[in-house]
Structures are given as C-alpha cells and as structure tokens.
Design an enzyme around this catalytic site. Structure first.
Site, mmCIF file in Angstrom:
data_model
loop_
_atom_site.group_PDB
_atom_site.id
_atom_site.type_symbol
_atom_site.label_atom_id
_atom_site.label_comp_id
_atom_site.label_asym_id
_atom_site.label_seq_id
_atom_site.Cartn_x
_atom_site.Cartn_y
_atom_site.Cartn_z
ATOM 1 C CG ASP A 127 -0.044 -0.052 2.525
ATOM 2 O OD1 ASP A 127 0.371 1.024 2.998
ATOM 3 O OD2 ASP A 127 0.214 -1.168 3.039
ATOM 4 C CG ASP A 155 1.512 5.057 5.797
ATOM 5 O OD1 ASP A 155 1.024 4.147 6.498
ATOM 6 O OD2 ASP A 155 2.024 6.066 6.283
#
Length: 251
Positions: free
Chosen positions: A208, A210
């Site tokens: 991802d 974050d």
C-alpha cells in the site's frame, strides 16, 4: 534442545504457513511462549524453523507479539540466520504495491515494548548502527532479481506502534525525515536478534501507500483488507524468494 534448526523464518501478516512436511514443536522460554507452535522442516538439506509472528490465527497485534520469546526460541534451536518477510507500506511514490524492498536502515517510533534481554543485573550495550545483516541483504536482493521481481536495494524502515495506521500528517512527516517503507513489527524483533548475535534481514512486500499518495486522490489510505489482498497475491513469490535464499545460504 533435541530439535535443531539452521535458519529461522518469521511470517508476518498473510504468511501463516510456509514449510511442507513439518514437525511442530511447543517451546517454553524464560520470556513465555512464542507466538505459536514452531514448524520445523528440511529444505535442501538444511533445517528451517518457522514462526508466524502474529500466531496462525493472527491473535497478536503488533505491540503484543512476544518478540523476546520468539527470538529466544530461535536461539535455543541453534538458528544461525533469520529471514523476516513483512507486509509494509510505501512512503515513496516510486515504490508501489507488489514491489519488494530490502531495507538497510531503521527508525523506531514504537513505545512500551520489551526490547532487550539485558534488563540487569547483566547489562549489554550493543552496536546497532546497521540494523540489518549486509550479506543477507545482498543475497535477498540477488534472489529477487533472479526471480524477475521489482526490488529496491536499501531504504529506511519506519516502525510505528500500531495497531492503527498513520494519519496523513504522520505519513508526510515519516517521508520527510527519510523514511522509505513503514511497518509495525520490525522493532524490536531485529534488535533482539542482534542481542542474540543472529544475522537478520527484512524482506518488505509493499502492499500500500500508507495514508495515500499526495497528488493522487484515486489512491486511498491503506486498509487491513487491502494489505491481506496484496500480500496473498504475492504469497507464492515471497515463498519462492525464501526457498531460494535458504538454498543459497551456507550453514
């Protein structure tokens, strides 16, 4: 200990099993029980011990993982090297989901975790300037390249307390101070391994961005479901990297 192991592997979020034809053993340490039973199996003539750091049912959040028991158990088993894959978030636009990163530095932003075996009366001040073993790092990068993976050689691992993810302001700050990837479990695992004189390496699978990627509103902040989804999509790739590293490590 009757059961011995040459190489230890910790499994993070999404990696709860790894080896085939295992023998599972229960262990007790002066620091309590490890996260789960320990699976031991042979890979290419080497004995490998595997512990899912959150437990097989993900019962331990990052700040409750029995890190000292896990590392002490590896030491009791005679483990000479530890490979520690983790699901990690990216703090850099150029590092995206499904990339691999082999960090060489660390910033600890956790608090309240038992992070030493030397609370007295024996006291030991260890050198921790370079948290990750450079030989294992080079091997991890080499194996990733051989497997055709997009891998980033080096980087700064920021370790946050969890179990929540970052705010946008925190994520921006972590990036501004030099952070490359972000995770919740690398500390104190790596420093405890150093105290036990066990060479240790992290392999970050990027799941991802974050708290999202500034300038890209279509990229949403991370969710636990997204972490699991991306990690599971890369499960076979990380297992191949682990097996290839184990085969190449000289014990």
């Amino acid at each position: 200990m009757e059961k011995r192991a040459d190489i230890g592997v910790f499994g993070g979020t999404g990696l709860y099993s790894f080896l085939d034809d295992v023998e599972e053993i229960e262990m007790e340490t002066p620091y309590g029980k490890p996260s789960d039973s320990i699976a031991i199996a042979e890979v290419d003539g080497k004995s490998v011990a595997f512990i899912p750091r959150h437990g097989k049912d993900h019962r331990y959040p990052p700040h409750r993982i029995p890190y000292r028991a896990n590392i002490y158990a590896m030491k009791q088993l005679g483990v000479k090297y530890i490979i520690a894959p983790t699901a990690s978030g990216s703090l850099k636009a150029e590092i995206g989901p499904s990339d691999f990163c082999i960090p060489d530095q660390l910033i600890d932003r956790t608090w309240g975790r038992e992070d030493t075996f030397f609370n007295g009366p024996e006291v030991k001040h260890i050198t921790f300037a370079d948290p990750y073993d450079e030989d294992l790092r080079r091997l991890a990068v080499k194996v990733c390249i051989e497997n055709g993976l997009k891998v980033h050689d080096g980087g700064v691992m920021v370790v946050i307390q969890g179990p929540r993810f970052s705010t946008r302001a925190e994520s921006r700050w972590f990036s501004s101070i030099g952070g490359t990837v972000i995770n919740m479990t690398q500390y104190p695992e790596c420093v405890l391994a150093r105290e036990m004189d066990i060479p240790y390496v992290n392999i970050s699978i990027i799941t991802d961005y974050d708290a999202g990627l500034e300038g890209h509103p279509e990229i949403k902040p991370v969710s636990h479901e997204e972490v699991l989804k991306v990690f599971e999509e890369n499960n076979e790739r990380i297992k191949k990297v682990l097996y290839d590293m184990i085969r190449k490590i000289e014990v």
